[in-house]
Design an enzyme around this catalytic site. Structure first.
Site, PDB file in Angstrom:
ATOM      1  N   LYS A   1       1.005  -1.283  -0.156  1.00  0.00           N
ATOM      2  CA  LYS A   1      -0.074  -0.039  -0.009  1.00  0.00           C
ATOM      3  C   LYS A   1       0.755   1.195  -0.080  1.00  0.00           C
ATOM      4  O   LYS A   1       0.666   2.118  -0.743  1.00  0.00           O
ATOM      5  CB  LYS A   1      -1.000  -0.044   1.062  1.00  0.00           C
ATOM      6  CG  LYS A   1      -2.114  -0.838   1.114  1.00  0.00           C
ATOM      7  CD  LYS A   1      -2.698  -0.995   2.152  1.00  0.00           C
ATOM      8  CE  LYS A   1      -4.192  -1.961   1.877  1.00  0.00           C
ATOM      9  NZ  LYS A   1      -4.935  -2.223   3.257  1.00  0.00           N
TER      10      LYS A   1
ATOM     11  N   LYS B   1      -4.269 -10.036  -6.187  1.00  0.00           N
ATOM     12  CA  LYS B   1      -5.544 -10.287  -5.339  1.00  0.00           C
ATOM     13  C   LYS B   1      -6.719  -9.353  -6.047  1.00  0.00           C
ATOM     14  O   LYS B   1      -6.380  -8.139  -6.321  1.00  0.00           O
ATOM     15  CB  LYS B   1      -5.173 -10.026  -3.920  1.00  0.00           C
ATOM     16  CG  LYS B   1      -6.187 -10.061  -3.096  1.00  0.00           C
ATOM     17  CD  LYS B   1      -5.683  -9.635  -1.668  1.00  0.00           C
ATOM     18  CE  LYS B   1      -6.043  -8.015  -1.715  1.00  0.00           C
ATOM     19  NZ  LYS B   1      -5.943  -7.479  -0.600  1.00  0.00           N
TER      20      LYS B   1
ATOM     21  N   LYS C   1     -10.708  -3.995  -3.523  1.00  0.00           N
ATOM     22  CA  LYS C   1     -11.563  -2.706  -3.834  1.00  0.00           C
ATOM     23  C   LYS C   1     -10.876  -1.604  -4.310  1.00  0.00           C
ATOM     24  O   LYS C   1     -11.412  -0.797  -4.901  1.00  0.00           O
ATOM     25  CB  LYS C   1     -11.748  -2.163  -2.282  1.00  0.00           C
ATOM     26  CG  LYS C   1     -12.794  -3.192  -1.419  1.00  0.00           C
ATOM     27  CD  LYS C   1     -12.772  -2.778  -0.048  1.00  0.00           C
ATOM     28  CE  LYS C   1     -13.149  -3.646   1.130  1.00  0.00           C
ATOM     29  NZ  LYS C   1     -12.640  -3.358   2.345  1.00  0.00           N
TER      30      LYS C   1
HETATM   31  P1  TYM Z   1     -10.435  -5.670   4.059  1.00  0.00           P
HETATM   32  O1  TYM Z   1     -11.463  -4.600   4.475  1.00  0.00           O
HETATM   33  O2  TYM Z   1      -9.282  -5.200   3.198  1.00  0.00           O
HETATM   34  O3  TYM Z   1     -11.235  -6.973   3.577  1.00  0.00           O
HETATM   35  C1  TYM Z   1     -12.127  -7.633   4.663  1.00  0.00           C
HETATM   36  C2  TYM Z   1     -11.965  -9.067   4.598  1.00  0.00           C
HETATM   37  O4  TYM Z   1     -12.152  -9.495   3.143  1.00  0.00           O
HETATM   38  C3  TYM Z   1     -10.887 -10.424   2.909  1.00  0.00           C
HETATM   39  N1  TYM Z   1     -10.441 -10.032   1.492  1.00  0.00           N
HETATM   40  C4  TYM Z   1     -10.518 -11.304   0.466  1.00  0.00           C
HETATM   41  N2  TYM Z   1     -10.754 -12.503   0.751  1.00  0.00           N
HETATM   42  C5  TYM Z   1     -10.394 -13.590  -0.673  1.00  0.00           C
HETATM   43  N3  TYM Z   1     -10.315 -12.728  -1.677  1.00  0.00           N
HETATM   44  C6  TYM Z   1      -9.902 -11.505  -1.648  1.00  0.00           C
HETATM   45  N4  TYM Z   1      -9.384 -10.926  -2.879  1.00  0.00           N
HETATM   46  C7  TYM Z   1     -10.059 -10.599  -0.549  1.00  0.00           C
HETATM   47  N5  TYM Z   1      -9.877  -9.218  -0.412  1.00  0.00           N
HETATM   48  C8  TYM Z   1     -10.083  -9.058   1.018  1.00  0.00           C
HETATM   49  C9  TYM Z   1      -9.912  -9.900   3.763  1.00  0.00           C
HETATM   50  O5  TYM Z   1      -8.911 -10.875   4.114  1.00  0.00           O
HETATM   51  C10 TYM Z   1     -10.610  -9.402   5.235  1.00  0.00           C
HETATM   52  O6  TYM Z   1     -10.880 -10.886   5.896  1.00  0.00           O
HETATM   53  N6  TYM Z   1      -7.553  -5.457   8.302  1.00  0.00           N
HETATM   54  C11 TYM Z   1      -8.584  -5.618   7.619  1.00  0.00           C
HETATM   55  C12 TYM Z   1      -9.947  -5.449   8.573  1.00  0.00           C
HETATM   56  C13 TYM Z   1      -9.807  -5.678   9.692  1.00  0.00           C
HETATM   57  C14 TYM Z   1     -10.030  -6.993  10.362  1.00  0.00           C
HETATM   58  C15 TYM Z   1      -9.880  -6.556  12.193  1.00  0.00           C
HETATM   59  C16 TYM Z   1     -10.373  -8.058  10.250  1.00  0.00           C
HETATM   60  C17 TYM Z   1      -9.506  -4.612  10.783  1.00  0.00           C
HETATM   61  N7  TYM Z   1      -9.369  -5.168  12.048  1.00  0.00           N
HETATM   62  C18 TYM Z   1      -9.770  -7.687  13.082  1.00  0.00           C
HETATM   63  C19 TYM Z   1     -10.551  -9.059  11.464  1.00  0.00           C
HETATM   64  C20 TYM Z   1     -10.258  -9.002  12.593  1.00  0.00           C
HETATM   65  C21 TYM Z   1      -8.870  -5.410   6.266  1.00  0.00           C
HETATM   66  O7  TYM Z   1      -8.543  -4.501   5.675  1.00  0.00           O
HETATM   67  O8  TYM Z   1      -9.852  -6.191   5.588  1.00  0.00           O
END
Ligand code: TYM
Length: 335
Positions: free
Chosen positions: A111, A199, A202
């Site tokens: 990032k 990957k 968003k």
């Molecule tokens: P975020 O918002 O980027 O993504 C949310 C969840 O989606 C999963 N994910 C994917 N899974 C499969 N294929 C993909 N292409 C893909 N892109 C995203 C992510 O692994 C995630 O599970 N830091 C985290 C949010 C967060 C969090 C937490 C999660 C903040 N605090 C505590 C669990 C526990 C994040 O940015 O996810």
């Protein structure tokens, strides 16, 4: 009952990757566990953001959770920033986290390098660097047992576990529960439809490779039909030589409950066009149903109050935890 905790950032809109990698799996834990699900808005401000859009995205993600089957009256769904203890614990954890550990985080490297390219400077917000300790705080604050996430979050999860173990050892007390990571067998890393080497995200620049859960169904169909495959015209799961079609097979399998093997057999003598057309039908039908529920909820259900109530429940749990940690760290004087 076990505590199952997870969060999604309200940055842009949720993708089918978020859905298959995390969201859908969380729902499956609903029956026998206590779910704590939050909209990770503090994480969303670690990079450039628009406050108005953030506010809309927060509500939108809350409604999407509900459209996917999470009921905020039976489960604890809340906005992260409503519980200020998350940021406070993040600071306490930062004091027990090494620069080297944060420097090794691949999400930060990825990032921050994109950011540096976009603005031509090295002005990377410190919040982005320390983001993994905020994630650790989100989890450790509530003694979560299981954290369902996609593959891209496993490094952050390992760090969370390391910090918890370190803390417990240093102060010779079981202050934090060491959480277990749950990564789905299928769909934990959905790839970009145009560039299956990266990957699906968003924030990928070329949005043709990303399926957003709330985009018009016709767009989704077009994106699937024009997904990059290869010249073999052979529906076969082979991540090394056929990454594009392998990614599509995974999506198909996740949404149809057919195994990879079943799908290969079903399309043995068929063309990619036939396969993609069927996949588009499956994805579009599934997402259309979700969208219908989503619009019904966002228009007709006033869930703000319930989310605030949920945050109050969390706040009480979190405040107790912080109090205990303050005592252990010698920050608290008196009772
Ligand atoms: P975020 O918002 O980027 O993504 C949310 C969840 O989606 C999963 N994910 C994917 N899974 C499969 N294929 C993909 N292409 C893909 N892109 C995203 C992510 O692994 C995630 O599970 N830091 C985290 C949010 C967060 C969090 C937490 C999660 C903040 N605090 C505590 C669990 C526990 C994040 O940015 O996810």
């Amino acid at each position: 009952m076990k505590i199952v905790l997870s969060g999604i950032q309200p940055t842009n809109m949720i993708t089918i990757g978020n859905y298959l990698g995390a969201l859908r799996n969380i729902i499956n834990f609903q029956k026998d566990n206590k779910l704590m699900i939050f909209i990770a808005d503090l994480h969303a401000i670690t990079k450039d953001f628009n406050p108005k859009e953030l506010q809309q995205n927060k509500k939108s993600i809350a409604a999407l959770y509900m459209a996917c089957g999470l009921n905020p009256y039976d489960n604890i769904i809340f906005y992260q920033s409503d519980v200020i203890e998350h940021s406070h614990l993040s600071y306490l954890l930062l004091c027990h986290t090494y620069m080297g550990e944060l420097n090794r985080m691949t999400q930060f490297k990825d990032k921050s390098s994109k950011m540096a390219m976009a603005n031509g400077t090295q002005n990377i917000p410190t919040g982005l660097f320390v983001y993994p300790t905020l994630m650790a705080a989100d989890i450790l604050l509530y003694d979560a047992d299981i954290v369902p996430v996609g593959k891209d979050q496993t490094q952050h999860m390992e760090l969370t576990r390391d910090i918890a173990i370190r803390f417990n050892k240093k102060y010779k007390e079981d202050i934090f529960k060491v959480p277990n990571i749950y990564v789905a067998e299928k769909g934990a890393k959905i790839m970009d439809l145009q560039n299956p080497d990266i990957k699906m995200s968003k924030s990928n620049e070329n949005t043709k490779g990303t399926i957003f859960l709330l985009e018009p169904i016709d767009n989704i169909r077009k994106k699937i039909m024009s997904a990059k495959t290869d010249s073999f015209d052979n529906v076969k799961y082979d991540q090394t030589n056929q990454p594009g079609v392998s990614n599509l097979i995974i999506i198909y399998s996740c949404l149809s409950n057919k195994s990879i093997n079943d799908i290969e057999l079903l399309y043995k003598n068929k063309k990619y066009g036939d396969f993609k057309k069927d996949l588009a039908d499956i994805v579009c039908n599934h997402i259309k149903e979700l969208q219908d529920k989503y619009y019904e909820i966002i228009k007709n259900v006033d869930f703000d109050k319930q989310l605030q109530k949920n945050a109050q429940i969390c706040q009480k749990i979190a405040a107790k935890k912080i109090d205990k940690i303050h005592k252990i760290l010698g920050l608290k004087v008196g009772n």
